[in-house]
Design a protein around this motif. Structure first.
Motif, PDB file in Angstrom:
ATOM      1  N   GLY A 157       0.797  -1.201  -0.008  1.00  0.00           N
ATOM      2  CA  GLY A 157       0.071   0.056  -0.056  1.00  0.00           C
ATOM      3  C   GLY A 157       0.767   1.063  -0.122  1.00  0.00           C
ATOM      4  O   GLY A 157       0.575   2.265  -0.730  1.00  0.00           O
ATOM      5  N   LEU A 158       2.015   1.144   0.786  1.00  0.00           N
ATOM      6  CA  LEU A 158       3.005   2.330   0.632  1.00  0.00           C
ATOM      7  C   LEU A 158       3.683   2.581  -0.625  1.00  0.00           C
ATOM      8  O   LEU A 158       3.426   3.648  -1.062  1.00  0.00           O
ATOM      9  N   SER A 159       3.836   1.545  -1.263  1.00  0.00           N
ATOM     10  CA  SER A 159       4.384   1.547  -2.648  1.00  0.00           C
ATOM     11  C   SER A 159       3.577   2.015  -3.552  1.00  0.00           C
ATOM     12  O   SER A 159       3.845   2.986  -4.407  1.00  0.00           O
ATOM     13  N   ASP A 160       2.233   1.802  -3.571  1.00  0.00           N
ATOM     14  CA  ASP A 160       1.234   1.887  -4.652  1.00  0.00           C
ATOM     15  C   ASP A 160       0.949   3.695  -4.077  1.00  0.00           C
ATOM     16  O   ASP A 160       0.804   4.501  -5.200  1.00  0.00           O
ATOM     17  N   HIS A 161       0.776   4.108  -3.028  1.00  0.00           N
ATOM     18  CA  HIS A 161       0.632   5.396  -2.657  1.00  0.00           C
ATOM     19  C   HIS A 161       1.866   6.482  -3.110  1.00  0.00           C
ATOM     20  O   HIS A 161       1.733   7.387  -3.801  1.00  0.00           O
ATOM     21  N   GLU A 162       3.089   5.736  -2.891  1.00  0.00           N
ATOM     22  CA  GLU A 162       4.223   6.620  -3.557  1.00  0.00           C
ATOM     23  C   GLU A 162       4.183   6.772  -5.023  1.00  0.00           C
ATOM     24  O   GLU A 162       4.554   7.795  -5.640  1.00  0.00           O
ATOM     25  N   GLU A 163       3.909   5.658  -5.826  1.00  0.00           N
ATOM     26  CA  GLU A 163       3.913   5.410  -7.360  1.00  0.00           C
ATOM     27  C   GLU A 163       2.575   6.569  -7.524  1.00  0.00           C
ATOM     28  O   GLU A 163       2.696   7.436  -8.518  1.00  0.00           O
ATOM     29  N   GLU A 164       1.649   6.751  -7.017  1.00  0.00           N
ATOM     30  CA  GLU A 164       0.368   7.541  -7.256  1.00  0.00           C
ATOM     31  C   GLU A 164       0.936   8.726  -7.071  1.00  0.00           C
ATOM     32  O   GLU A 164       0.684   9.857  -7.990  1.00  0.00           O
ATOM     33  N   SER A 165       1.466   9.063  -5.869  1.00  0.00           N
ATOM     34  CA  SER A 165       1.949  10.488  -5.575  1.00  0.00           C
ATOM     35  C   SER A 165       2.985  11.054  -6.769  1.00  0.00           C
ATOM     36  O   SER A 165       2.828  12.251  -7.040  1.00  0.00           O
ATOM     37  N   HIS A 166       3.936  10.110  -7.287  1.00  0.00           N
ATOM     38  CA  HIS A 166       5.024  10.609  -8.047  1.00  0.00           C
ATOM     39  C   HIS A 166       4.181  10.909  -9.597  1.00  0.00           C
ATOM     40  O   HIS A 166       4.475  11.924 -10.204  1.00  0.00           O
ATOM     41  N   ARG A 167       3.065  10.104  -9.926  1.00  0.00           N
ATOM     42  CA  ARG A 167       2.476  10.162 -11.184  1.00  0.00           C
ATOM     43  C   ARG A 167       1.654  11.565 -11.104  1.00  0.00           C
ATOM     44  O   ARG A 167       1.810  12.486 -11.974  1.00  0.00           O
ATOM     45  N   ILE A 168       1.300  11.935  -9.962  1.00  0.00           N
ATOM     46  CA  ILE A 168       0.350  13.010  -9.835  1.00  0.00           C
ATOM     47  C   ILE A 168       1.270  14.405  -9.879  1.00  0.00           C
ATOM     48  O   ILE A 168       0.992  15.372 -10.725  1.00  0.00           O
ATOM     49  N   THR A 169       2.292  14.413  -9.237  1.00  0.00           N
ATOM     50  CA  THR A 169       3.470  15.325  -9.376  1.00  0.00           C
ATOM     51  C   THR A 169       3.895  15.595 -10.513  1.00  0.00           C
ATOM     52  O   THR A 169       4.099  16.589 -11.121  1.00  0.00           O
TER      53      THR A 169
END
Length: 68
Positions: free
Chosen positions: A43-55
């Motif tokens: 879940g943490l890695s999914d969140h980091e990937e999503e955050s990176h994509r949005i940024t």
């Protein structure tokens, strides 16, 4: 105080039975804990990937607006 009564022995036996009795309840609990930790990390890695994509999308939008 130095001797154990029947109640002490009975209570100790129940605790031992709960911890070690059955089909390896401790190993089942530890397996569930391991699955929970794995799911949490995923879940943490999914969140980091999503955050990176949005940024990255926001940077692209800002760069596009500057070019116009």
């Amino acid at each position: 105080m130095g001797t154990f009564s029947m109640w002490h022995i009975l209570l100790f036996g129940i605790v031992v039975l709960l911890l070690f009795g059955g089909r390896g309840k401790i190993s089942d609990v530890m397996g569930d804990v391991a699955k929970g930790i794995k799911s949490f990390r995923q879940g943490l890695s999914d969140h980091e990937e999503e955050s990176h994509r949005i940024t990255t999308e926001r940077r692209d939008d800002v760069a596009t607006k500057k070019d116009q």
